[in-house]
Scaffold this motif. Structure first.
Motif, PDB file in Angstrom:
ATOM      1  N   THR A 148       0.733  -1.125   0.155  1.00 31.63           N
ATOM      2  CA  THR A 148      -0.125   0.044  -0.012  1.00 31.63           C
ATOM      3  C   THR A 148       0.873   1.349   0.089  1.00 31.63           C
ATOM      4  OG1 THR A 148      -0.224  -0.126   2.472  1.00 31.63           O
ATOM      5  CG2 THR A 148      -1.951  -1.275   1.156  1.00 31.63           C
ATOM      6  N   THR A 149       2.223   1.108  -0.209  1.00 30.87           N
ATOM      7  CA  THR A 149       2.953   2.440  -0.394  1.00 30.87           C
ATOM      8  C   THR A 149       2.332   3.377  -1.543  1.00 30.87           C
ATOM      9  OG1 THR A 149       4.443   1.277  -2.034  1.00 30.87           O
ATOM     10  CG2 THR A 149       5.030   1.209   0.233  1.00 30.87           C
ATOM     11  N   VAL A 150       2.709   4.814  -1.185  1.00 36.09           N
ATOM     12  CA  VAL A 150       2.146   5.381  -2.268  1.00 36.09           C
ATOM     13  C   VAL A 150       3.451   6.349  -2.731  1.00 36.09           C
ATOM     14  CG1 VAL A 150      -0.053   5.997  -0.874  1.00 36.09           C
ATOM     15  CG2 VAL A 150       1.972   7.336  -0.350  1.00 36.09           C
ATOM     16  N   GLY A 151       3.134   6.979  -3.826  1.00 36.11           N
ATOM     17  CA  GLY A 151       4.203   7.623  -4.749  1.00 36.11           C
ATOM     18  C   GLY A 151       4.903   6.725  -5.883  1.00 36.11           C
ATOM     19  N   ARG A 152       4.106   5.880  -6.315  1.00 38.42           N
ATOM     20  CA  ARG A 152       4.772   4.998  -7.280  1.00 38.42           C
ATOM     21  C   ARG A 152       4.825   5.591  -8.886  1.00 38.42           C
ATOM     22  NH1 ARG A 152       0.777   2.251  -9.976  1.00 38.42           N
ATOM     23  NH2 ARG A 152      -1.341   2.218  -8.999  1.00 38.42           N
ATOM     24  N   ARG A 153       3.546   6.419  -8.793  1.00 39.77           N
ATOM     25  CA  ARG A 153       3.632   7.406 -10.117  1.00 39.77           C
ATOM     26  C   ARG A 153       4.027   8.903  -9.874  1.00 39.77           C
ATOM     27  NH1 ARG A 153       3.748   3.795 -13.562  1.00 39.77           N
ATOM     28  NH2 ARG A 153       2.989   5.087 -14.852  1.00 39.77           N
ATOM     29  N   LEU A 154       4.655   9.312 -10.924  1.00 45.82           N
ATOM     30  CA  LEU A 154       5.151  10.651 -10.817  1.00 45.82           C
ATOM     31  C   LEU A 154       4.019  11.615 -10.473  1.00 45.82           C
ATOM     32  CD1 LEU A 154       7.866  10.437 -13.638  1.00 45.82           C
ATOM     33  CD2 LEU A 154       8.327  10.302 -11.097  1.00 45.82           C
ATOM     34  N   ALA A 155       2.867  11.530 -11.249  1.00 43.45           N
ATOM     35  CA  ALA A 155       1.883  12.248 -10.827  1.00 43.45           C
ATOM     36  C   ALA A 155       1.443  12.427  -9.362  1.00 43.45           C
ATOM     37  CB  ALA A 155       0.626  11.916 -11.789  1.00 43.45           C
ATOM     38  N   CYS A 174      13.555  13.044  -5.618  1.00 42.80           N
ATOM     39  CA  CYS A 174      14.679  12.305  -5.794  1.00 42.80           C
ATOM     40  C   CYS A 174      14.138  10.919  -6.709  1.00 42.80           C
ATOM     41  CB  CYS A 174      15.046  11.672  -4.441  1.00 42.80           C
ATOM     42  SG  CYS A 174      16.757  10.563  -4.774  1.00 42.80           S
ATOM     43  N   LEU A 175      14.684  10.757  -7.608  1.00 44.04           N
ATOM     44  CA  LEU A 175      14.075   9.341  -8.485  1.00 44.04           C
ATOM     45  C   LEU A 175      15.272   8.370  -8.224  1.00 44.04           C
ATOM     46  CD1 LEU A 175      13.345  10.548 -12.305  1.00 44.04           C
ATOM     47  CD2 LEU A 175      11.780  10.297 -10.478  1.00 44.04           C
ATOM     48  N   ASP A 176      14.479   7.298  -8.075  1.00 42.60           N
ATOM     49  CA  ASP A 176      15.175   6.045  -7.967  1.00 42.60           C
ATOM     50  C   ASP A 176      15.099   5.057  -9.146  1.00 42.60           C
ATOM     51  OD1 ASP A 176      15.711   2.986  -6.938  1.00 42.60           O
ATOM     52  OD2 ASP A 176      16.159   3.988  -5.105  1.00 42.60           O
ATOM     53  N   THR A 177      15.933   4.602  -9.648  1.00 46.50           N
ATOM     54  CA  THR A 177      15.977   3.832 -10.840  1.00 46.50           C
ATOM     55  C   THR A 177      15.314   2.335 -10.617  1.00 46.50           C
ATOM     56  OG1 THR A 177      18.136   2.989 -10.686  1.00 46.50           O
ATOM     57  CG2 THR A 177      17.614   5.004 -12.074  1.00 46.50           C
ATOM     58  N   CYS A 178      15.422   1.850  -9.636  1.00 47.56           N
ATOM     59  CA  CYS A 178      15.142   0.531  -9.369  1.00 47.56           C
ATOM     60  C   CYS A 178      13.447   0.741  -9.243  1.00 47.56           C
ATOM     61  CB  CYS A 178      15.596  -0.200  -8.067  1.00 47.56           C
ATOM     62  SG  CYS A 178      15.011  -1.642  -7.677  1.00 47.56           S
ATOM     63  N   HIS A 179      13.272   1.831  -8.244  1.00 48.88           N
ATOM     64  CA  HIS A 179      11.818   1.862  -8.192  1.00 48.88           C
ATOM     65  C   HIS A 179      11.041   2.271  -9.217  1.00 48.88           C
ATOM     66  CE1 HIS A 179      12.779   3.107  -3.524  1.00 48.88           C
ATOM     67  NE2 HIS A 179      13.363   1.885  -3.854  1.00 48.88           N
ATOM     68  N   LEU A 180      11.632   3.057 -10.080  1.00 50.25           N
ATOM     69  CA  LEU A 180      10.892   3.471 -11.501  1.00 50.25           C
ATOM     70  C   LEU A 180      10.417   2.315 -11.960  1.00 50.25           C
ATOM     71  CD1 LEU A 180      12.841   6.440 -12.806  1.00 50.25           C
ATOM     72  CD2 LEU A 180      10.414   6.713 -12.282  1.00 50.25           C
ATOM     73  N   ALA A 182      10.517  -1.114 -11.217  1.00 50.00           N
ATOM     74  CA  ALA A 182       9.598  -1.887 -10.438  1.00 50.00           C
ATOM     75  C   ALA A 182       8.277  -1.553 -10.506  1.00 50.00           C
ATOM     76  CB  ALA A 182      10.086  -1.836  -8.914  1.00 50.00           C
ATOM     77  N   ALA A 183       8.113   0.009 -10.738  1.00 53.27           N
ATOM     78  CA  ALA A 183       6.733   0.766 -10.740  1.00 53.27           C
ATOM     79  C   ALA A 183       6.235   0.677 -12.268  1.00 53.27           C
ATOM     80  CB  ALA A 183       6.641   2.011 -10.151  1.00 53.27           C
ATOM     81  N   SER A 217      17.716  -3.427 -10.944  1.00 53.09           N
ATOM     82  CA  SER A 217      16.742  -4.214 -10.252  1.00 53.09           C
ATOM     83  C   SER A 217      16.861  -5.569 -10.340  1.00 53.09           C
ATOM     84  CB  SER A 217      15.209  -3.991 -10.828  1.00 53.09           C
ATOM     85  OG  SER A 217      14.034  -4.525 -10.406  1.00 53.09           O
ATOM     86  N   LYS A 218      16.707  -6.447  -9.031  1.00 51.24           N
ATOM     87  CA  LYS A 218      16.584  -7.946  -9.309  1.00 51.24           C
ATOM     88  C   LYS A 218      15.276  -8.434 -10.036  1.00 51.24           C
ATOM     89  CE  LYS A 218      19.380  -8.764  -5.142  1.00 51.24           C
ATOM     90  NZ  LYS A 218      20.571  -9.614  -5.896  1.00 51.24           N
ATOM     91  N   HIS A 219      14.354  -7.556 -10.056  1.00 52.31           N
ATOM     92  CA  HIS A 219      12.993  -8.233 -10.657  1.00 52.31           C
ATOM     93  C   HIS A 219      12.618  -7.474 -11.923  1.00 52.31           C
ATOM     94  CE1 HIS A 219      12.705 -10.600  -7.013  1.00 52.31           C
ATOM     95  NE2 HIS A 219      12.958  -9.496  -6.346  1.00 52.31           N
ATOM     96  N   PRO A 220      11.498  -7.913 -12.595  1.00 54.96           N
ATOM     97  CA  PRO A 220      11.356  -7.552 -14.037  1.00 54.96           C
ATOM     98  C   PRO A 220      10.525  -6.303 -13.950  1.00 54.96           C
ATOM     99  CG  PRO A 220      10.780  -9.834 -13.924  1.00 54.96           C
ATOM    100  CD  PRO A 220      11.192  -9.389 -12.345  1.00 54.96           C
ATOM    101  N   LEU A 221      10.306  -5.602 -14.973  1.00 54.92           N
ATOM    102  CA  LEU A 221       9.734  -4.355 -15.385  1.00 54.92           C
ATOM    103  C   LEU A 221       8.011  -4.524 -14.606  1.00 54.92           C
ATOM    104  CD1 LEU A 221       9.525  -1.600 -16.578  1.00 54.92           C
ATOM    105  CD2 LEU A 221       8.497  -2.921 -18.459  1.00 54.92           C
ATOM    106  N   GLY A 222       7.819  -3.663 -13.820  1.00 54.39           N
ATOM    107  CA  GLY A 222       6.379  -3.714 -13.199  1.00 54.39           C
ATOM    108  C   GLY A 222       6.318  -4.652 -12.211  1.00 54.39           C
ATOM    109  N   SER A 223       7.328  -5.313 -11.519  1.00 53.65           N
ATOM    110  CA  SER A 223       7.223  -6.288 -10.757  1.00 53.65           C
ATOM    111  C   SER A 223       6.787  -5.671  -9.147  1.00 53.65           C
ATOM    112  CB  SER A 223       8.482  -6.960 -10.257  1.00 53.65           C
ATOM    113  OG  SER A 223       9.334  -6.031  -9.888  1.00 53.65           O
ATOM    114  N   GLU A 224       7.005  -4.194  -9.047  1.00 55.45           N
ATOM    115  CA  GLU A 224       6.593  -3.433  -7.941  1.00 55.45           C
ATOM    116  C   GLU A 224       7.251  -4.363  -6.461  1.00 55.45           C
ATOM    117  OE1 GLU A 224       2.309  -3.603  -6.934  1.00 55.45           O
ATOM    118  OE2 GLU A 224       2.051  -2.094  -8.434  1.00 55.45           O
TER     119      GLU A 224
END
Length: 280
Positions: A148-155, A174-180, A182-183, A217-224
């Motif tokens: 339920t974390t918030v802030g996954r979308r730039l908007a 601050c942009l985190d590449t792994c977070h981007l 994963a999101a 990222s250890k996990h694929p695109l969109g894995s969250e």
């Protein structure tokens, strides 16, 4: 000039953190001002602050950034946790100001079932209660989106600022590449990188991105899933990072690594980023 460094410990004192950064080959850096999994904030006395400032100036290691404790949750529906989070956040901000560190970054938190929109509004409303010291910019970090974390979308980050009584004069991103990644934000080819830059411009604005966290990222695109990997050795890969760290809109932003601490270590990753900048 490329500014790239890593997160370093303050266990030996603030001035020695600068020395540790230099030993890694970094020329900017990130620290905690307390335990990352506790509420206590380390005292900053005048002498140690002056020694830190002198060491950073002598080694030309700048700009520094303070990372907030992981316990902070401004999105929570629980008033007691929100109050504790704000007290800690304010103390960490004041410590950054005492050290003349210009940036402070934290994770917005989780709504824990109250709903994403409520969580976003909670973050914005509670940001309004902060007294941001002169010379310090508060940075919201984008999240991977797990749970339920918030802030996954730039908007959503842009909305937090809009809800608050502050403006982008006091608050940035601050942009985190792994977070981007994963999101669900891809930047591993030219078209997707262009789309990412367009979305940044349409939401928070390139000029309000003040710092970058570089993590594969250890996990694929969109894995969250928020699990970091060494630069180029995860799902983003060398080509994705080359596009990211050489893009005209981002290449002059300071960059800090939060990659795994193992046999490769931060020095290897710092060298890898520098290599990617010269292998165009």
């Amino acid at each position: 000039m490329l500014r790239v460094g890593a997160h370093v410990s303050i266990a030996d004192g603030y001035p020695d953190a600068v020395e540790h950064e230099g030993e890694l080959g970094g020329n900017c850096g990130q620290i905690f001002v307390g335990s990352p999994r506790g509420w206590a904030v380390s005292d900053v006395d005048d002498a140690e602050a002056e020694a830190f400032r002198e060491a950073a100036a002598d080694r030309d290691v700048r700009p520094w950034i303070v990372h907030g404790t992981y316990l902070i949750n401004l999105a929570t529906p629980k008033d007691d946790l929100a109050a504790k989070s704000l007290d800690c956040l304010q103390a960490e901000l004041d410590a950054a100001a005492a050290l003349d560190i210009p940036y402070y970054v934290f994770h917005p938190g989780a709504h824990t079932g109250a709903g994403e929109e409520t969580g976003i509004e909670n973050v914005g409303n509670r940001l309004s209660d902060l007294e941001v010291p002169d010379g310090v910019t508060v940075l919201l970090e984008n999240t991977a989106g797990k749970g339920t974390t918030v802030g996954r979308r730039l908007a959503h980050l842009d909305e937090m600022v809009a809800v608050s009584d502050h403006s982008y004069d006091d608050i940035g991103v601050c942009l985190d590449t792994c977070h981007l990644f994963a999101a669900g934000y891809d930047f591993t080819d030219d078209a997707s990188m262009a789309d990412l830059i367009d979305e940044i411009r349409d939401t928070v604005g390139i000029e309000h991105i003040h710092y970058l966290h570089l993590n594969d990222s250890k996990h694929p695109l969109g894995s969250e899933k928020d699990e970091h990997e060494h630069i180029g050795e995860g799902e983003i890969g060398d080509e994705g990072f080359r596009r990211f760290v050489t893009h005209d809109a981002l290449c002059e932003k300071p960059m800090v690594l939060e990659t795994p601490v193992d046999e490769k270590g931060y020095a290897w990753n710092i060298d890898r980023v520098r290599d990617l900048r010269t292998e165009e």
